[in-house]
Design an enzyme around this catalytic site. Structure first.
Site, PDB file in Angstrom:
ATOM      1  N   THR A   1       1.033  -0.999  -0.261  1.00 34.15           N
ATOM      2  CA  THR A   1       0.268  -0.519  -0.070  1.00 34.15           C
ATOM      3  C   THR A   1       1.121   0.979   0.000  1.00 34.15           C
ATOM      4  OG1 THR A   1      -0.242   0.390   1.659  1.00 34.15           O
ATOM      5  CG2 THR A   1      -1.504  -1.341   1.462  1.00 34.15           C
TER       6      THR A   1
ATOM      7  N   ASP B   1      -4.120   5.507   2.844  1.00 32.86           N
ATOM      8  CA  ASP B   1      -3.623   6.416   3.971  1.00 32.86           C
ATOM      9  C   ASP B   1      -4.663   6.022   4.887  1.00 32.86           C
ATOM     10  OD1 ASP B   1      -4.234   8.880   5.520  1.00 32.86           O
ATOM     11  OD2 ASP B   1      -5.010  10.009   4.352  1.00 32.86           O
TER      12      ASP B   1
ATOM     13  N   ASN C   1       3.522  -1.470   8.774  1.00 38.53           N
ATOM     14  CA  ASN C   1       4.806  -0.396   8.624  1.00 38.53           C
ATOM     15  C   ASN C   1       3.902   1.104   8.306  1.00 38.53           C
ATOM     16  OD1 ASN C   1       7.885   0.148   7.850  1.00 38.53           O
ATOM     17  ND2 ASN C   1       6.694   0.562   5.775  1.00 38.53           N
TER      18      ASN C   1
ATOM     19  N   SER D   1       7.782  -1.586  15.204  1.00 42.30           N
ATOM     20  CA  SER D   1       7.874  -0.696  16.676  1.00 42.30           C
ATOM     21  C   SER D   1       8.886   0.500  16.497  1.00 42.30           C
ATOM     22  CB  SER D   1       7.520  -0.886  17.829  1.00 42.30           C
ATOM     23  OG  SER D   1       7.758  -0.530  18.519  1.00 42.30           O
TER      24      SER D   1
ATOM     25  N   TYR E   1       5.478  10.560  19.515  1.00 44.65           N
ATOM     26  CA  TYR E   1       6.421   9.547  19.267  1.00 44.65           C
ATOM     27  C   TYR E   1       5.862   8.859  19.877  1.00 44.65           C
ATOM     28  CZ  TYR E   1       9.031   6.756  15.673  1.00 44.65           C
ATOM     29  OH  TYR E   1       9.137   5.985  14.976  1.00 44.65           O
TER      30      TYR E   1
ATOM     31  N   LYS F   1       3.633   4.791  19.912  1.00 46.68           N
ATOM     32  CA  LYS F   1       4.725   3.514  19.926  1.00 46.68           C
ATOM     33  C   LYS F   1       4.318   2.813  21.374  1.00 46.68           C
ATOM     34  CE  LYS F   1       6.805   4.251  15.691  1.00 46.68           C
ATOM     35  NZ  LYS F   1       6.522   2.270  14.918  1.00 46.68           N
TER      36      LYS F   1
ATOM     37  N   THR G   1      17.778   5.043   6.440  1.00 46.66           N
ATOM     38  CA  THR G   1      16.424   5.716   5.436  1.00 46.66           C
ATOM     39  C   THR G   1      16.599   6.516   5.818  1.00 46.66           C
ATOM     40  OG1 THR G   1      14.783   5.375   7.382  1.00 46.66           O
ATOM     41  CG2 THR G   1      15.158   3.187   7.014  1.00 46.66           C
TER      42      THR G   1
END
Length: 276
Positions: free
Chosen positions: A32, A56, A83, A134, A148, A152, A183
């Site tokens: 996706t 979304d 993810n 996670s 954040y 998590k 990343t």
């Protein structure tokens, strides 16, 4: 044996790396993306082995629609990788109400709803694996990352409880705990709050450098993805998959600190027990 994977957020970061590695070994992927056209190269290269849905994860109805469509068109899906998400950093007071809602809706509620949408299908087929991406941020907390962490830590509790709820159906759950990795997270997937001068010289202000500074991180995304893929074949599934020396060090230090806060209160804790 060939597997079919459902992976959210395959346009970048761990999602992209996972999709590429899984496809390259001959498996099928239902991926996706939020932005159409971002994975045209994968569609061209892998053809009908790469099913693509526009999603979304803040749209709950769309989450269920896309998950249902993937299972409906591909049949059995062996591994569901949740993810999709992003980072929002700054002092808690600096966030707008809209930022708070969007961060929690994306990182926590979106993950919960993706898992919930997959569960009826996984039960019906007699099992499968849910892998939640996670972070070390789900095990340790630092100033400037309160929101954040909220997402998590929340998904950690949800998935740990879910694992016990669905084990009897042959469904296993793994929380992937990466440390810092090389990343695009510090670029397109990272947002900062509007700074308040009151926090200029506080620990929370350190996160402001994330956008402007190349913060050295040890994690290799390709190695992380390979470990995640290998974990899908482990029996029993690992509840937590710790990846990165920084994650191990940060998580164990945080857990020891938490135990040190709790253990000295063993005697006083019982003072509130009702008398028999």
């Amino acid at each position: 044996m060939t597997k079919t994977w459902f992976i959210t957020g395959v346009n970048s970061g761990f999602g992209r790396e996972l999709a590429e590695q899984v496809l390259s070994r001959g498996d099928r992927v239902a991926g996706t993306v939020r932005r159409e056209g971002s994975v045209d190269d994968l569609r061209a290269k892998y053809g009908d082995r790469f099913w693509l849905g526009h999603l979304d994860v803040t749209d709950i109805l769309q989450v269920r629609k896309v998950v249902d469509a993937a299972f409906g068109e591909l049949g059995r899906i062996d591994v569901v990788v949740i993810n999709a998400g992003y980072g929002l950093f700054g002092a808690a007071e600096e966030f707008t109400d809209e930022q708070v809602v969007h961060q929690i809706t994306t990182n926590l509620i979106g993950s919960i709803q993706t898992a919930r949408a997959a569960l009826p299908h996984l039960r019906a087929q007699g099992g499968g694996r849910i892998i939640q991406i996670s972070s070390v941020a789900g095990l340790a907390a630092h100033p400037g990352a309160s929101l954040y962490h909220a997402g998590k830590w929340g998904i950690e509790g949800f998935m740990e409880a879910l694992a016990e709820e669905v084990a009897q159906f042959g469904i296993e759950v793994t929380l992937v705990e990466p440390g810092g990795a090389r990343t695009s997270f510090s670029g397109s997937s990272l947002q900062l709050s509007q700074p308040l001068a009151a926090y200029d010289d506080t620990p929370a202000a350190a996160v402001r450098a994330f956008k402007d500074t190349a913060v050295p991180v040890p994690g290799d995304p390709a190695k992380v993805a390979a470990k995640v893929i290998a974990s899908a074949a482990q029996q029993p599934a690992p509840m937590r998959l710790v990846l990165g020396s920084d994650c191990y060090q940060g998580a164990t230090a945080a857990l020891r600190k938490r135990l040190a806060q709790v253990e000295p209160q063993q005697a006083s804790a019982s003072e509130t027990d009702a008398e028999s």
